[in-house]
Design a protein around this motif. Structure first.
Motif, PDB file in Angstrom:
ATOM      1  N   VAL A   1     -23.864  41.023 -47.520  1.00 21.97           N
ATOM      2  CA  VAL A   1     -24.922  41.416 -46.598  1.00 21.97           C
ATOM      3  C   VAL A   1     -26.077  42.020 -47.390  1.00 21.97           C
ATOM      4  O   VAL A   1     -25.875  42.871 -48.252  1.00 21.97           O
ATOM      5  CB  VAL A   1     -24.399  42.430 -45.565  1.00 21.97           C
ATOM      6  N   GLN A   2     -27.277  41.587 -47.063  1.00 20.08           N
ATOM      7  CA  GLN A   2     -28.479  42.136 -47.687  1.00 20.08           C
ATOM      8  C   GLN A   2     -29.259  42.915 -46.625  1.00 20.08           C
ATOM      9  O   GLN A   2     -29.338  42.490 -45.481  1.00 20.08           O
ATOM     10  CB  GLN A   2     -29.356  41.029 -48.260  1.00 20.08           C
ATOM     11  N   LEU A   3     -29.828  44.029 -47.047  1.00 18.61           N
ATOM     12  CA  LEU A   3     -30.552  44.899 -46.134  1.00 18.61           C
ATOM     13  C   LEU A   3     -31.969  45.126 -46.654  1.00 18.61           C
ATOM     14  O   LEU A   3     -32.154  45.368 -47.849  1.00 18.61           O
ATOM     15  CB  LEU A   3     -29.837  46.240 -45.992  1.00 18.61           C
ATOM     16  N   GLN A   4     -32.925  45.065 -45.754  1.00 13.36           N
ATOM     17  CA  GLN A   4     -34.328  45.270 -46.100  1.00 13.36           C
ATOM     18  C   GLN A   4     -34.902  46.323 -45.173  1.00 13.36           C
ATOM     19  O   GLN A   4     -35.042  46.084 -43.970  1.00 13.36           O
ATOM     20  CB  GLN A   4     -35.107  43.969 -45.961  1.00 13.36           C
ATOM     21  N   ALA A   5     -35.231  47.471 -45.741  1.00 10.30           N
ATOM     22  CA  ALA A   5     -35.765  48.578 -44.956  1.00 10.30           C
ATOM     23  C   ALA A   5     -37.283  48.602 -45.039  1.00 10.30           C
ATOM     24  O   ALA A   5     -37.875  48.209 -46.047  1.00 10.30           O
ATOM     25  CB  ALA A   5     -35.197  49.896 -45.457  1.00 10.30           C
ATOM     26  N   SER A   6     -37.906  49.097 -43.981  1.00  9.64           N
ATOM     27  CA  SER A   6     -39.361  49.226 -43.956  1.00  9.64           C
ATOM     28  C   SER A   6     -39.749  50.330 -42.983  1.00  9.64           C
ATOM     29  O   SER A   6     -38.926  50.790 -42.182  1.00  9.64           O
ATOM     30  CB  SER A   6     -40.008  47.909 -43.537  1.00  9.64           C
ATOM     31  N   GLY A   7     -41.004  50.747 -43.064  1.00 12.82           N
ATOM     32  CA  GLY A   7     -41.535  51.688 -42.089  1.00 12.82           C
ATOM     33  C   GLY A   7     -41.818  53.083 -42.596  1.00 12.82           C
ATOM     34  O   GLY A   7     -42.340  53.913 -41.849  1.00 12.82           O
ATOM     35  N   GLY A   8     -41.498  53.371 -43.849  1.00  8.86           N
ATOM     36  CA  GLY A   8     -41.777  54.690 -44.373  1.00  8.86           C
ATOM     37  C   GLY A   8     -43.266  54.913 -44.561  1.00  8.86           C
ATOM     38  O   GLY A   8     -44.072  53.997 -44.433  1.00  8.86           O
ATOM     39  N   GLY A   9     -43.630  56.157 -44.860  1.00  2.00           N
ATOM     40  CA  GLY A   9     -45.031  56.454 -45.089  1.00  2.00           C
ATOM     41  C   GLY A   9     -45.274  57.948 -45.130  1.00  2.00           C
ATOM     42  O   GLY A   9     -44.337  58.745 -45.175  1.00  2.00           O
ATOM     43  N   LEU A  10     -46.553  58.294 -45.114  1.00  2.00           N
ATOM     44  CA  LEU A  10     -46.986  59.691 -45.159  1.00  2.00           C
ATOM     45  C   LEU A  10     -47.483  60.095 -43.780  1.00  2.00           C
ATOM     46  O   LEU A  10     -48.379  59.437 -43.223  1.00  2.00           O
ATOM     47  CB  LEU A  10     -48.098  59.849 -46.194  1.00  2.00           C
ATOM     48  N   VAL A  11     -46.887  61.155 -43.240  1.00  2.77           N
ATOM     49  CA  VAL A  11     -47.306  61.669 -41.942  1.00  2.77           C
ATOM     50  C   VAL A  11     -47.396  63.179 -42.018  1.00  2.77           C
ATOM     51  O   VAL A  11     -46.890  63.801 -42.957  1.00  2.77           O
ATOM     52  CB  VAL A  11     -46.329  61.274 -40.816  1.00  2.77           C
ATOM     53  N   GLN A  12     -48.030  63.755 -41.019  1.00  2.00           N
ATOM     54  CA  GLN A  12     -48.107  65.209 -40.928  1.00  2.00           C
ATOM     55  C   GLN A  12     -46.948  65.724 -40.089  1.00  2.00           C
ATOM     56  O   GLN A  12     -46.368  65.008 -39.272  1.00  2.00           O
ATOM     57  CB  GLN A  12     -49.438  65.628 -40.318  1.00  2.00           C
ATOM     58  N   ALA A  13     -46.620  66.975 -40.310  1.00  2.00           N
ATOM     59  CA  ALA A  13     -45.540  67.600 -39.547  1.00  2.00           C
ATOM     60  C   ALA A  13     -45.814  67.475 -38.048  1.00  2.00           C
ATOM     61  O   ALA A  13     -46.952  67.659 -37.602  1.00  2.00           O
ATOM     62  CB  ALA A  13     -45.402  69.052 -39.947  1.00  2.00           C
ATOM     63  N   GLY A  14     -44.758  67.148 -37.308  1.00  2.51           N
ATOM     64  CA  GLY A  14     -44.877  66.978 -35.866  1.00  2.51           C
ATOM     65  C   GLY A  14     -45.100  65.545 -35.426  1.00  2.51           C
ATOM     66  O   GLY A  14     -44.914  65.222 -34.244  1.00  2.51           O
ATOM     67  N   GLU A  15     -45.506  64.692 -36.349  1.00  2.00           N
ATOM     68  CA  GLU A  15     -45.762  63.293 -36.009  1.00  2.00           C
ATOM     69  C   GLU A  15     -44.469  62.479 -36.024  1.00  2.00           C
ATOM     70  O   GLU A  15     -43.379  63.005 -36.293  1.00  2.00           O
ATOM     71  CB  GLU A  15     -46.798  62.713 -36.957  1.00  2.00           C
ATOM     72  N   SER A  16     -44.614  61.192 -35.730  1.00  2.00           N
ATOM     73  CA  SER A  16     -43.455  60.302 -35.606  1.00  2.00           C
ATOM     74  C   SER A  16     -43.567  59.119 -36.549  1.00  2.00           C
ATOM     75  O   SER A  16     -44.668  58.733 -36.951  1.00  2.00           O
ATOM     76  CB  SER A  16     -43.342  59.782 -34.165  1.00  2.00           C
ATOM     77  N   LEU A  17     -42.425  58.558 -36.879  1.00  2.00           N
ATOM     78  CA  LEU A  17     -42.330  57.322 -37.653  1.00  2.00           C
ATOM     79  C   LEU A  17     -41.137  56.537 -37.128  1.00  2.00           C
ATOM     80  O   LEU A  17     -40.182  57.125 -36.618  1.00  2.00           O
ATOM     81  CB  LEU A  17     -42.098  57.599 -39.136  1.00  2.00           C
ATOM     82  N   ARG A  18     -41.216  55.223 -37.302  1.00  2.00           N
ATOM     83  CA  ARG A  18     -40.085  54.371 -36.946  1.00  2.00           C
ATOM     84  C   ARG A  18     -39.701  53.528 -38.148  1.00  2.00           C
ATOM     85  O   ARG A  18     -40.524  52.773 -38.676  1.00  2.00           O
ATOM     86  CB  ARG A  18     -40.448  53.452 -35.779  1.00  2.00           C
ATOM     87  N   LEU A  19     -38.472  53.680 -38.582  1.00  2.00           N
ATOM     88  CA  LEU A  19     -37.946  52.876 -39.671  1.00  2.00           C
ATOM     89  C   LEU A  19     -37.203  51.672 -39.101  1.00  2.00           C
ATOM     90  O   LEU A  19     -36.565  51.770 -38.058  1.00  2.00           O
ATOM     91  CB  LEU A  19     -36.995  53.690 -40.539  1.00  2.00           C
ATOM     92  N   SER A  20     -37.310  50.557 -39.823  1.00  2.00           N
ATOM     93  CA  SER A  20     -36.604  49.338 -39.432  1.00  2.00           C
ATOM     94  C   SER A  20     -35.781  48.841 -40.599  1.00  2.00           C
ATOM     95  O   SER A  20     -36.153  49.023 -41.760  1.00  2.00           O
ATOM     96  CB  SER A  20     -37.606  48.249 -39.024  1.00  2.00           C
ATOM     97  N   CYS A  21     -34.676  48.190 -40.267  1.00  5.06           N
ATOM     98  CA  CYS A  21     -33.828  47.608 -41.302  1.00  5.06           C
ATOM     99  C   CYS A  21     -33.329  46.260 -40.805  1.00  5.06           C
ATOM    100  O   CYS A  21     -32.743  46.170 -39.715  1.00  5.06           O
ATOM    101  CB  CYS A  21     -32.648  48.513 -41.606  1.00  5.06           C
ATOM    102  N   ALA A  22     -33.584  45.240 -41.602  1.00  3.52           N
ATOM    103  CA  ALA A  22     -33.162  43.887 -41.266  1.00  3.52           C
ATOM    104  C   ALA A  22     -31.971  43.496 -42.118  1.00  3.52           C
ATOM    105  O   ALA A  22     -32.020  43.642 -43.345  1.00  3.52           O
ATOM    106  CB  ALA A  22     -34.308  42.913 -41.484  1.00  3.52           C
ATOM    107  N   ALA A  23     -30.923  43.018 -41.483  1.00  2.00           N
ATOM    108  CA  ALA A  23     -29.735  42.569 -42.199  1.00  2.00           C
ATOM    109  C   ALA A  23     -29.712  41.053 -42.251  1.00  2.00           C
ATOM    110  O   ALA A  23     -30.096  40.374 -41.288  1.00  2.00           O
ATOM    111  CB  ALA A  23     -28.482  43.084 -41.510  1.00  2.00           C
ATOM    112  N   SER A  24     -29.253  40.513 -43.374  1.00  2.00           N
ATOM    113  CA  SER A  24     -29.114  39.068 -43.525  1.00  2.00           C
ATOM    114  C   SER A  24     -27.829  38.784 -44.298  1.00  2.00           C
ATOM    115  O   SER A  24     -27.214  39.686 -44.861  1.00  2.00           O
ATOM    116  CB  SER A  24     -30.328  38.480 -44.242  1.00  2.00           C
ATOM    117  N   GLY A  25     -27.457  37.525 -44.317  1.00  2.00           N
ATOM    118  CA  GLY A  25     -26.211  37.155 -44.971  1.00  2.00           C
ATOM    119  C   GLY A  25     -25.070  37.124 -43.973  1.00  2.00           C
ATOM    120  O   GLY A  25     -25.253  36.723 -42.829  1.00  2.00           O
ATOM    121  N   PHE A  26     -23.879  37.562 -44.397  1.00  2.00           N
ATOM    122  CA  PHE A  26     -22.688  37.524 -43.558  1.00  2.00           C
ATOM    123  C   PHE A  26     -22.694  38.717 -42.605  1.00  2.00           C
ATOM    124  O   PHE A  26     -21.864  39.625 -42.687  1.00  2.00           O
ATOM    125  CB  PHE A  26     -21.442  37.494 -44.420  1.00  2.00           C
ATOM    126  N   THR A  27     -23.611  38.704 -41.631  1.00  2.00           N
ATOM    127  CA  THR A  27     -23.802  39.849 -40.744  1.00  2.00           C
ATOM    128  C   THR A  27     -22.639  40.037 -39.771  1.00  2.00           C
ATOM    129  O   THR A  27     -22.473  41.125 -39.222  1.00  2.00           O
ATOM    130  CB  THR A  27     -25.110  39.713 -39.968  1.00  2.00           C
TER     131      THR A  27
END
Length: 126
Positions: free
Chosen positions: A1-27
């Motif tokens: 299984v291979q995993l690809q994460a995305s969605g990180g970044g720089l934010v200020q305290a109190g703000e929001s972020l959404r991380l995503s991870c896509a799986a491929s291969g023998f899922t």
């Protein structure tokens, strides 16, 4: 299984972020997926994990602010992070447990996960 994460970044305290991870291969071998984070010089720690049946496990420090979700049809797992704090600054890793399990298991130790993504940096400025 291979995993690809995305969605990180720089934010200020109190703000929001959404991380995503896509799986491929023998899922079909995936029992659970989740997120761990690591600060330089410290051990990798649990953020949140979710099993195929939807059972979740959160670190106490994020349980009232973060939400993990999984779209099994798309082989995706998401981490919605609200109310971010400077203590949340870390590299976030997507992980999957593909070991043979005979019952549902929600592991909280990173050693219980055998597939890892490349990590995405989340920086929260105060």
């Amino acid at each position: 299984v291979q995993l690809q994460a995305s969605g990180g970044g720089l934010v200020q305290a109190g703000e929001s972020l959404r991380l995503s991870c896509a799986a491929s291969g023998f899922t079909a071998s995936i029992n659970a997926m989740g997120w761990f984070r690591q600060i330089p010089g410290k051990q990798r720690e649990l953020v949140a994990v979710v099993t195929n049946s939807g059972t979740t496990n959160y670190a106490d420090s994020v349980s009232d602010r973060f939400t993990i979700s999984r779209d099994a049809g798309k082989n995706m797992v998401y981490l919605q992070m609200n109310g971010l704090k400077s203590d949340d600054t870390a590299v976030y890793y997507c992980a999957a447990d593909t070991r043979v399990r005979y019952s549902e298991y929600v592991g909280s130790d990173p050693h219980e996960y055998d597939s890892w993504g490349q990590g995405t940096l989340v920086t929260v400025s105060s």
